[in-house]
Design an enzyme around this catalytic site. Structure first.
Site, PDB file in Angstrom:
ATOM      1  N   THR A   1       0.916  -0.809   0.035  1.00 21.77           N
ATOM      2  CA  THR A   1       0.022  -0.182   0.075  1.00 21.77           C
ATOM      3  C   THR A   1       0.547   0.969   0.244  1.00 21.77           C
ATOM      4  OG1 THR A   1      -2.187  -1.593   1.033  1.00 21.77           O
ATOM      5  CG2 THR A   1      -1.839   1.058   1.191  1.00 21.77           C
TER       6      THR A   1
ATOM      7  N   LYS B   1      -7.138   1.363  -3.915  1.00 23.27           N
ATOM      8  CA  LYS B   1      -6.512   0.601  -2.197  1.00 23.27           C
ATOM      9  C   LYS B   1      -6.839   1.669  -0.803  1.00 23.27           C
ATOM     10  CE  LYS B   1      -5.241  -2.341   0.973  1.00 23.27           C
ATOM     11  NZ  LYS B   1      -3.846  -3.129   0.776  1.00 23.27           N
TER      12      LYS B   1
ATOM     13  N   LYS C   1       0.334   4.311   8.959  1.00 26.29           N
ATOM     14  CA  LYS C   1       0.495   4.243   8.174  1.00 26.29           C
ATOM     15  C   LYS C   1      -0.021   4.836   6.978  1.00 26.29           C
ATOM     16  CE  LYS C   1       2.105   0.923   5.307  1.00 26.29           C
ATOM     17  NZ  LYS C   1       0.976   0.523   4.415  1.00 26.29           N
TER      18      LYS C   1
END
Length: 313
Positions: free
Chosen positions: A105, A181, A249
């Site tokens: 990602t 995503k 993150k």
């Protein structure tokens, strides 16, 4: 480390990153009859894959040298760049015409940059983030949100078919898959935070949490994340299947993207603060359902298993 013998005359599929997702993906590739070689920074993970019937490599470069497909299952953009262009990087080692399938990602702009750099060397780049968790990875039932050239898709097809129940072909350039995503991660991160807030609020009300789970999963307030994560809370088991730091993150990336577009994301901002607080409280490597523990600490609510040490990796 003992390395398995290469099968002559077969183009290998290399898997770089044999963590909870990568190991299952490598198993699915192997089960589909592909010749799979695995690498991980942890030698124990490579030994485990060898014991499972795969082949092992000492470096990413060694894993990729005979591979027509390289599947990278590392954590973030920095690790992806290191796999490609760092010491023992694979960009030059990959065969001309081979495809790099990037599952990390990351910010779409970084995916586009990595793709341009690799494709300038005559290799293909498929932007292919994944969703579904470790159990679906092991069954070959992931959802893959992919974008890239027709040539990249064609080269990667045997691996995609082995790893995924659904492959969404979202565009002809890297970055689009990454953007899809991030929309998924926005929802997932917020939904986990909401689920943990709700179940701990129920505990504060003195409700039977098993009955709360039964009622909510049959009601309009249910979500996939509530149904998937709250059993961890009910069991008092925070073994990391997806760690708090993942959403530190990922929601950080969403917030950075939104700020650049001058787009408000107040729910992301609130959820990110809770993940940051959980990480700061020492739960960063624990399961992301540990947000419930943070809510309990803040409110004095009592959760199952409270007081025992969490089972962490």
């Amino acid at each position: 480390m003992s390395l398995a013998v290469e099968t002559p005359g077969r183009s290998a599929v290399a898997v770089v990153g044999l963590g909870s997702m990568g190991f299952g993906m490598a198993q699915s590739l192997k089960r589909a009859g592909l010749d799979v070689v695995g690498y991980d920074v942890a030698s124990a993970a490579v030994e485990r894959f060898i014991a499972d019937g795969g082949r092992g490599a000492r470096t990413p470069s060694e894993a990729a040298q005979n591979a027509g497909i390289v599947v990278s299952v590392v954590v973030n953009a920095a690790q992806t760049e290191a796999v490609l262009f760092g010491p023992d990087g694979i960009a030059e080692t990959m065969k001309p015409g081979a495809v790099f399938v990037s599952s990390a990602t990351m910010d779409p702009a970084i995916a586009r940059n990595l793709s341009q750099r690799l494709e300038a060397l005559g290799r293909h780049y498929l932007d292919a983030p994944i969703s579904g968790g470790a159990a679906k990875a092991a069954k070959g039932e992931l959802t893959i949100m992919a974008s890239g050239s027709a040539e990249a898709f064609a080269a990667a097809r045997p691996a995609l078919d082995a790893m995924a129940a659904k492959v969404y072909e979202l565009g002809d350039a890297a970055g689009t898959g990454a953007a899809f995503k991030m929309i998924n991660q926005l929802l997932a991160g917020v939904h986990i935070a909401a689920a943990c807030e709700a179940i701990t609020f129920a505990a504060k009300q003195g409700l039977d949490l098993q009955k709360v789970y039964e009622v909510i999963t049959a009601s309009a307030g249910n979500s996939w994340m509530f149904e998937n994560r709250i059993p961890h809370v009910l069991a008092g088991d925070y073994t990391p299947l997806s760690a708090i730091e993942i959403f530190v993150k990922d929601l950080g990336i969403v917030q950075d993207m939104a700020r650049a577009e001058r787009y408000p994301v107040p729910l992301v901002a609130a959820a990110l603060q809770m993940y940051l607080a959980a990480s700061g409280a020492g739960m960063g490597r624990d399961d992301d359902s540990s947000l419930a523990r943070l809510y309990a600490q803040l409110s004095g609510a009592e959760l199952p298993g409270q007081g025992k040490e969490p089972h962490t990796a």
